[in-house]
Design a protein around this motif. Structure first.
Motif, PDB file in Angstrom:
ATOM      1  N   HIS A  95       0.895  -1.279  -0.092  1.00 16.14           N
ATOM      2  CA  HIS A  95       0.124  -0.037   0.182  1.00 16.14           C
ATOM      3  C   HIS A  95       0.658   1.250  -0.032  1.00 16.14           C
ATOM      4  N   ARG A  96       2.030   1.222   0.780  1.00 12.25           N
ATOM      5  CA  ARG A  96       2.700   2.275   1.138  1.00 12.25           C
ATOM      6  C   ARG A  96       3.609   2.796  -0.377  1.00 12.25           C
ATOM      7  N   LEU A  97       4.069   1.582  -1.014  1.00 15.50           N
ATOM      8  CA  LEU A  97       4.672   1.745  -2.133  1.00 15.50           C
ATOM      9  C   LEU A  97       3.839   2.537  -3.520  1.00 15.50           C
ATOM     10  N   VAL A  98       2.414   1.919  -3.346  1.00 15.55           N
ATOM     11  CA  VAL A  98       1.861   2.892  -4.232  1.00 15.55           C
ATOM     12  C   VAL A  98       1.506   4.186  -3.848  1.00 15.55           C
ATOM     13  N   LEU A  99       1.351   4.581  -2.538  1.00 19.83           N
ATOM     14  CA  LEU A  99       1.335   5.822  -2.471  1.00 19.83           C
ATOM     15  C   LEU A  99       2.684   6.671  -2.639  1.00 19.83           C
ATOM     16  N   GLU A 100       3.756   6.240  -2.937  1.00 18.95           N
ATOM     17  CA  GLU A 100       5.095   6.546  -2.979  1.00 18.95           C
ATOM     18  C   GLU A 100       5.300   6.810  -4.491  1.00 18.95           C
ATOM     19  N   GLY A 101       4.413   6.239  -5.277  1.00 17.25           N
ATOM     20  CA  GLY A 101       4.689   6.093  -6.909  1.00 17.25           C
ATOM     21  C   GLY A 101       4.522   5.097  -7.622  1.00 17.25           C
ATOM     22  N   ALA A 102       4.613   3.848  -6.939  1.00 17.76           N
ATOM     23  CA  ALA A 102       4.335   2.692  -7.713  1.00 17.76           C
ATOM     24  C   ALA A 102       3.016   2.340  -8.210  1.00 17.76           C
ATOM     25  N   THR A 103       2.733   1.487  -9.007  1.00 19.76           N
ATOM     26  CA  THR A 103       1.088   1.131  -9.418  1.00 19.76           C
ATOM     27  C   THR A 103       0.755  -0.291  -8.927  1.00 19.76           C
ATOM     28  N   PRO A 104      -0.390  -0.648  -8.609  1.00 24.01           N
ATOM     29  CA  PRO A 104      -0.618  -1.887  -8.162  1.00 24.01           C
ATOM     30  C   PRO A 104      -0.125  -2.897  -8.911  1.00 24.01           C
TER      31      PRO A 104
END
Length: 719
Positions: free
Chosen positions: A496-505
């Protein structure tokens, strides 16, 4: 003559009986004994034919798996050369196959010229499950006996075939009328062979194993199946061995097979799968409880709740021939549950997994009721109601009133405190947690949650009944989420945090499926239900109350009614089973990042791997340190069988040992510094990880701490 072999002369026959309890494993000592006995029979002019059999009925379950990867694996006499010599004997050799001929045991039978089995005989080459291929002639002799297509399917599936199927395929020449008559029938068969001057080996049924198949059959087979194999090595090596069987003479094919086997045996994947094999056997051992403990009798089971989970649990017991009472509050819900069970069985009937008679027998074992009084004679009661503490406690208060003394009271919960449930009854010693995984009639894993007061015989009985219904039970202590879901928490948090930081699901999921996990975090959450995950997280809000970003994206999707596959929208958009990325989710993540002052940037694959997997591993190590998990290998079993972690990586703890514990600790420390306040909050190495690295250990195991751990009482109880 070795005491592993019973050698007898019987009117022109040499009867060679394998006698190494319990399964006639073909280790170096047994191989030497077989080799000596066969040479003796070959050289004795009084012997006209040889009958090889299991002295106590069972033929052989194969190699001693403990030898794989060690010098003993090919210590003289090795199995391939032993079987080559057996096949060269100039007298007919009959294999009398009682009960089992698996792996090397079937290869032993294939090296004999003739084979007879009992009606209950099962045969198979299951080496693929250990990341191996048959290495003692199986990939060369079997296709010459039954053709390359049938041999390929049998070896790659690892499945066992029954006597009738083996006879139709041509593996067995005959089937004895009964197990008791097997040896006498084998002797009679041998005398027939002598009487008609039969050759030591009959002509090959398939001298050209690929006869009748297209020239490009193997190439097409590879292209069709490789996507399903993912990064697994063993299936590809099996195919190479089959190519050798089609193109090379037997002697050259056997040499090629041995080279391929040694490559597989030395691989990291086979080492991991052998780790899993032994982990499953170790999981059955309960420290401090001997095998002589008296188990409670389980003759009738009751399930509270006829929903998807309760119905699936009930099917497990009906499948094992155990009567089940299924209780619901309302008649409509009960009828719906029983109808769904029937539909599940009907689907199995259509696939040929059940006969109509078997389906009817199982349905007759199910008894629906609306009255708790009908549970009075149940030996085991499993509550499978809504995952809410007050509701479960209410059910247990009722069970305490109506259930007979000594009945085991189990809660099917995925995360709740089993001790708090046990606290509301007058007999907490009879209470245990059973976390079935959905669909409960399919998933093999069962987390068995031992409460503070759970009696030893309740735990032992539960483990035994779990195995009886075909489950793989793994013991856990009491904590939020037990082993599996507690480890899921930091794993999902980082995603979840990685998606907030810019990754996509999709980017996060691709890294994880690239590692051969069955599915990534977000596709898994969509499948399980974002609403379900939200409710589980909500029951543990205290753990994350100090971090506003913690799974905030999942919370927002829940509030929007995007529950995943069942609603057609979650982290992805769905049309049927196909999914696609959703720009709305990325826009939501960008908005939330702005609100939470999270800096967005490009995220690399290695960072995704390390943050998700290192925190998963770190939590597992902490569980081991606390005594929630008894063994690191138990954690591996939970994540392989419950969460789709690839078995050929050995599970997260075994994978951590492969990566290097020092690398994992260094990675956690790096992100603790690099991610600022978030890193300081969440990237805290498990003290046991730090102790293991400081001590120079490469394996994950308990090391004593200077101060008592959080669950020392649990540890003291299970020792």
């Amino acid at each position: 003559m070795s005491d592993l072999i019973h050698y007898r002369l019987d009117d022109g026959l040499a009867l060679i009986g394998l006698d190494r309890a319990p399964v006639n494993a073909l280790d170096q000592s047994m191989r030497a004994a077989i080799s000596e006995a066969c040479e003796r029979a070959a050289c004795d002019p009084r012997v006209q034919a040889i009958v090889l059999h299991g002295e106590r009925g069972l033929f052989s379950a194969g190699a001693d798996i403990r030898e794989f990867g060690t010098d003993a694996s090919f210590a003289e006499p090795d199995l391939p050369s032993t079987l080559v010599r057996l096949a060269e004997i100039h007298k007919p050799v009959v294999a009398a196959i009682g009960r089992l001929a698996l792996g090397g045991g079937l290869e032993l039978a294939l090296a004999c010229g003739y084979r007879i089995g009992e009606p209950g005989t099962r045969l198979g080459l299951a080496e693929i499950s250990l990341g191996l291929l048959p290495g003692a002639g199986g990939t060369q002799r079997l296709p010459r006996l039954i053709g390359v297509e049938s041999a390929l399917n049998m070896i790659l599936s690892g499945e066992q075939v029954d006597a009738q199927t083996a006879r139709l395929l041509g593996i067995l020449d005959r089937i004895a009328p009964s197990a008791e008559q097997l040896l006498e029938e084998a002797k009679a068969y041998a005398y027939e062979l002598i009487g008609c001057c039969a050759p030591a080996r009959p002509a090959e049924a398939w001298p050209e194993p690929a006869e009748g198949l297209p020239d490009d059959f193997l190439a097409h087979y590879r292209a069709e199946h490789e996507p399903r194999w993912k990064s697994r090595l063993a299936p590809r090596l099996v195919l190479s061995a089959m190519e050798a069987a089609c193109l090379l003479p037997l002697e050259e094919g056997l040499a090629r097979e041995m080279a391929l086997f040694k490559r597989a045996e030395a691989s990291r994947q086979s080492k991991a799968l052998r780790h899993v094999f032994f982990a499953e056997r170790e999981a059955a051992r309960i420290p401090g409880i001997g095998e002589d403990i008296r188990l409670r009798r389980i003759a009738k089971v009751a399930i509270i709740g006829a929903g998807t989970m309760g119905g699936g649990i009930a099917m497990n017991f009906a499948n094992a021939g155990i009567p089940v009472a299924l209780l619901e509050r309302e008649g409509e819900a009960l009828e719906r549950g029983l109808t769904q069970i029937r539909k599940n069985y009907e689907a199995s009937l259509k696939r040929g997994k059940l006969t109509a008679e078997q389906m009817q027998q199982r349905m007759e074992l199910l008894f629906g009721t609306l009255d708790y009084a009908d549970l009075a004679d149940a030996d085991l009661v499993i509550e499978a109601v809504f995952e809410k503490m007050e509701i479960k406690q209410q059910v247990f208060r009722m069970l305490d009133k109506v259930c007979k003394p000594g009945a085991i009271l189990a809660s099917n919960t995925s995360s709740l405190d089993v001790d708090a449930i046990a606290a509301v009854v007058s007999r907490p010693q009879d209470v245990i947690g059973l976390h079935f995984f959905s669909p409960a009639n399919v998933m093999r894993l069962l987390e068995v949650v031992r409460g503070q007061a759970t009696a030893p015989d309740v735990l032992a009985t539960t483990m035994a009944i779990a195995r009886r219904i075909g489950k793989l039970p793994v013991i856990s202590g009491v904590c939020f989420g037990f082993i599996g879901n507690r480890m899921l928490e930091p794993y999902a948090r980082e995603a979840h945090r990685l998606v907030l930081e810019g990754a996509t699901p999709a980017q996060v999921d691709a890294v994880l499926t690239g590692l051969d996990l069955n599915m990534g975090v977000f596709s898994m959450l969509d499948l399980a239900g974002i609403d379900v995950n939200f409710l589980i997280r909500s029951s543990n809000r205290a753990a994350s109350a100090h971090d506003e970003s913690y799974c905030r994206l999942g919370d927002e999707l829940y509030a929007m009614g995007r529950y995943g596959q069942k609603s057609g929208r979650g982290f992805y958009l769905y049309q049927g089973r196909s999914r696609q990325e959703d720009d709305e989710v990325m826009a939501l993540a960008e908005r939330l990042a702005g609100e939470l002052d999270v800096t967005r940037r490009a995220i690399g694959e290695q960072e995704i791997h390390d943050r998700c997997l290192f925190m998963l591993i770190n939590e597992g190590i902490q569980l081991l340190d606390e005594g929630i998990a008894l063994r690191a290998s138990d954690i591996d079993l939970v994540w392989i069988n419950g969460y789709g972690f690839p078995a050929h990586l050995g599970g997260p703890m075994h994978y951590a040992e492969h990566l290097g514990l020092d690398k994992i600790l260094s990675g956690i420390q790096h992100y603790r510094r690099a991610l600022g306040e978030y890193g300081e909050m969440w990237f805290r190495p498990a003290p046991l990880l730090e102790r293991l690295v400081a001590a120079g250990r490469s394996r994950i195991e308990r090391l004593p701490a200077q101060s008592a751990g959080a669950n020392l009482k649990f540890l003291e109880r299970v020792r």
